[in-house]
Design an enzyme around this catalytic site. Structure first.
Site, PDB file in Angstrom:
ATOM      1  N   HIS A  20      20.034 -28.444  -3.959  1.00 23.83           N
ATOM      2  CA  HIS A  20      20.510 -27.891  -2.820  1.00 23.83           C
ATOM      3  C   HIS A  20      21.961 -27.290  -2.808  1.00 23.83           C
ATOM      4  O   HIS A  20      22.511 -26.114  -2.542  1.00 23.83           O
ATOM      5  CB  HIS A  20      20.628 -28.706  -1.558  1.00 23.83           C
ATOM      6  N   ASP A 107      24.085 -26.889   4.854  1.00 21.80           N
ATOM      7  CA  ASP A 107      22.840 -27.465   4.623  1.00 21.80           C
ATOM      8  C   ASP A 107      21.793 -27.706   5.768  1.00 21.80           C
ATOM      9  O   ASP A 107      22.121 -28.583   6.509  1.00 21.80           O
ATOM     10  CB  ASP A 107      22.603 -28.366   3.661  1.00 21.80           C
ATOM     11  N   SER A 273      14.224 -31.717 -11.461  1.00 22.22           N
ATOM     12  CA  SER A 273      15.153 -32.938 -11.910  1.00 22.22           C
ATOM     13  C   SER A 273      14.779 -34.132 -11.281  1.00 22.22           C
ATOM     14  O   SER A 273      15.320 -35.316 -11.260  1.00 22.22           O
ATOM     15  CB  SER A 273      16.514 -32.667 -11.337  1.00 22.22           C
ATOM     16  N   ASN A 347      13.458 -23.721  -5.891  1.00 22.35           N
ATOM     17  CA  ASN A 347      14.381 -22.998  -6.988  1.00 22.35           C
ATOM     18  C   ASN A 347      13.710 -22.616  -8.251  1.00 22.35           C
ATOM     19  O   ASN A 347      13.903 -21.175  -8.804  1.00 22.35           O
ATOM     20  CB  ASN A 347      15.537 -24.029  -7.415  1.00 22.35           C
ATOM     21  N   SER A 348      12.966 -23.226  -8.880  1.00 19.67           N
ATOM     22  CA  SER A 348      11.895 -22.930 -10.004  1.00 19.67           C
ATOM     23  C   SER A 348      11.197 -21.841  -9.794  1.00 19.67           C
ATOM     24  O   SER A 348      10.980 -20.728 -10.503  1.00 19.67           O
ATOM     25  CB  SER A 348      11.251 -24.147 -10.514  1.00 19.67           C
ATOM     26  N   GLU A 351      13.117 -18.512  -9.518  1.00 18.01           N
ATOM     27  CA  GLU A 351      13.553 -18.093 -10.617  1.00 18.01           C
ATOM     28  C   GLU A 351      12.480 -17.443 -11.646  1.00 18.01           C
ATOM     29  O   GLU A 351      12.695 -16.596 -12.005  1.00 18.01           O
ATOM     30  CB  GLU A 351      14.098 -19.280 -11.738  1.00 18.01           C
TER      31      GLU A 351
END
Length: 446
Positions: A20, A107, A273, A347-348, A351
């Site tokens: 985040h 957030d 993660s 996020n991945s 990307e």
């Protein structure tokens, strides 16, 4: 980028989790490049790991407090109390300068922050580190307001494709698991009612239908993809990496190994993660990677290494490299990587889309199932593995899926689609692109 001439000061409050924090830091860099003063607020344990000397973002850590409790319920309450207790004094101190704070970008998980912002005379912008589609699902299926039944084979929601149970976020149907987190994700719906703006880490072309639907309800601005500029538009020359990594990557080992491989010959495997696989699934994945007969670079966190099958490391030496962490952007951008075997965290996913890499999708929980649905059926940049009745994806399914992306005709189509999305992602953040314009419009209204 054109600098903002007024003395604009934006306060940024991420949720204290790496996945985040980094998107919000990247957004902050875009603001700083326009002459905006940005102060990022975070907890002490995170603040001490942020590289203060390499960024023009001002970092302010909340006064040191005892570490967050391990219990999820208590840690969420702890963070809320910590912010509520200290935000007023921080805003007062920062406002007694030539750059008084005008807006709090918080957030979306911290939906309670909008009330604090308004009490302090600030505008409030909720920053969603998830897709618009996921947010729409939570909006339509909020347990407090929804009358949509889950007993049918599919769910039909406005602006979204038909969704089967396996496509829905796990918090929709696993009502007894992680009750605090489940309450947290649905609390984001309060932002639709109270926030002055909604920011989404996505871009218009990627989720056009749902973006248009949300725009009809409230003030939404897509501002993504929030990945370092040098991997996209290259307008921020110093922006080559995220601001925070709580894991030490094996940079040199990874890149040297990739440099020795042929173009498009490597499967990159990472589950982020947080994701944790069971021992049986680790064994199936390890065996599937070996039998796919492709080279592979597999990120296995130190806490997960004990789940690897015996003698796997020695057997894998000819075909694979196993590391505890790696520079993911550099890996995905490397010419040797032909496929990303991913858990489909947002996020991945962004990307991979931004760097034109096709995917094998193996979602686990939370937002990952709907992300996988879009990867395979909407954007058509990957295929989704099918789990068995026991919930485990077999070694044969893993090997078959990898070969389909890496070697078969469908893989060519997936690669072409991935390159298309790479181009559109770059256009969104480049000068005059949709995300670029949205940031400019936001600042012009401060």
């Amino acid at each position: 980028m054109e600098e903002i001439t007024n003395k604009t000061h934006v306060l940024v409050l991420p949720f204290p989790v790496q996945g985040h924090i980094n998107p919000m830091i990247q957004f902050s860099k875009r603001l700083v490049a326009r002459g905006v003063k940005v102060t990022l607020l975070t907890i002490y344990s995170i603040g001490k790991n942020l590289p203060k000397e390499s960024s023009s973002i001002n970092i302010v850590s909340f006064p040191y407090d005892e570490s967050a409790p391990d219990n999820t319920d208590k840690s969420l309450e702890w963070f809320s109390t910590l912010v509520s207790k200290n935000l007023g004094a921080i805003v007062a101190k920062l406002s007694d300068t030539e750059y008084p704070v005008k807006v709090l970008v918080f957030d979306s998980f911290a939906s309670w922050a909008i009330d604090l912002a308004h009490q302090l005379g600030l505008k409030g912008a909720a920053f969603f580190t998830q897709s618009c589609s996921l947010s729409a699902i939570y909006y339509h299926m909020d347990p407090e307001t929804s009358e949509i039944p889950l007993d049918g084979s599919v769910v039909s929601l406005p602006s979204l494709p038909l969704l089967e149970k396996e496509d829905l976020p796990t918090f929709i149907y696993e009502t007894d698991s992680y009750p605090a987190l489940r309450a947290l994700v649905f609390s984001q719906n309060n932002n639709f009612k109270k926030a002055d703006w909604l920011f989404f880490n996505t871009f218009d072309a990627l989720e056009k239908e749902v973006v248009d639907w949300i725009k009809s309800k409230c003030s939404i601005k897509t501002i993504g993809p929030t990945i370092p500029s040098m991997y996209l538009d290259k307008r921020l020359k110093e922006d080559r990496e995220y601001g925070l990594s709580l894991f030490k990557p094996n940079d040199e080992i990874c890149m040297n190994w990739l440099n020795s491989r042929e173009i498009g010959s490597v499967v990159y495997v990472s589950f982020g993660s947080l994701a944790s696989l069971g021992e049986q699934q680790m064994e199936e994945l390890a065996t599937g990677l070996m039998t796919s007969n492709c080279y592979f670079l597999w990120v296995v966190r130190a806490t997960e290494e004990n789940k690897l099958p015996e003698e796997f490391m020695s057997k894998a030496k000819e075909k694979g490299l196993v590391v505890n962490w790696c520079p993911q952007l550099d890996v995905l951008a490397h010419r040797a990587v032909g496929c990303f075997f991913t858990h489909c965290g947002w996020n991945s996913t962004l990307e991979a889309l931004s760097l034109g890499v096709p995917m094998v999708a193996m979602p686990h929980w939370s937002d990952q199932p709907p992300n996988a649905k879009f990867i395979s059926d909407v954007w058509q940049t990957g295929i989704r593995v099918k789990a068995g009745e026991n919930g485990v994806v077999s070694r044969d399914e893993i090997a078959r899926s990898i070969r389909e992306v890496m070697e078969e005709d469908k893989g060519v189509m997936l690669k072409e689609n991935a390159i298309k999305w790479k181009k559109l992602a770059k256009e969104a953040v480049d000068g005059g692109g949709s995300s670029d314009k949205n940031i400019e419009e936001f600042l012009s209204n401060l």
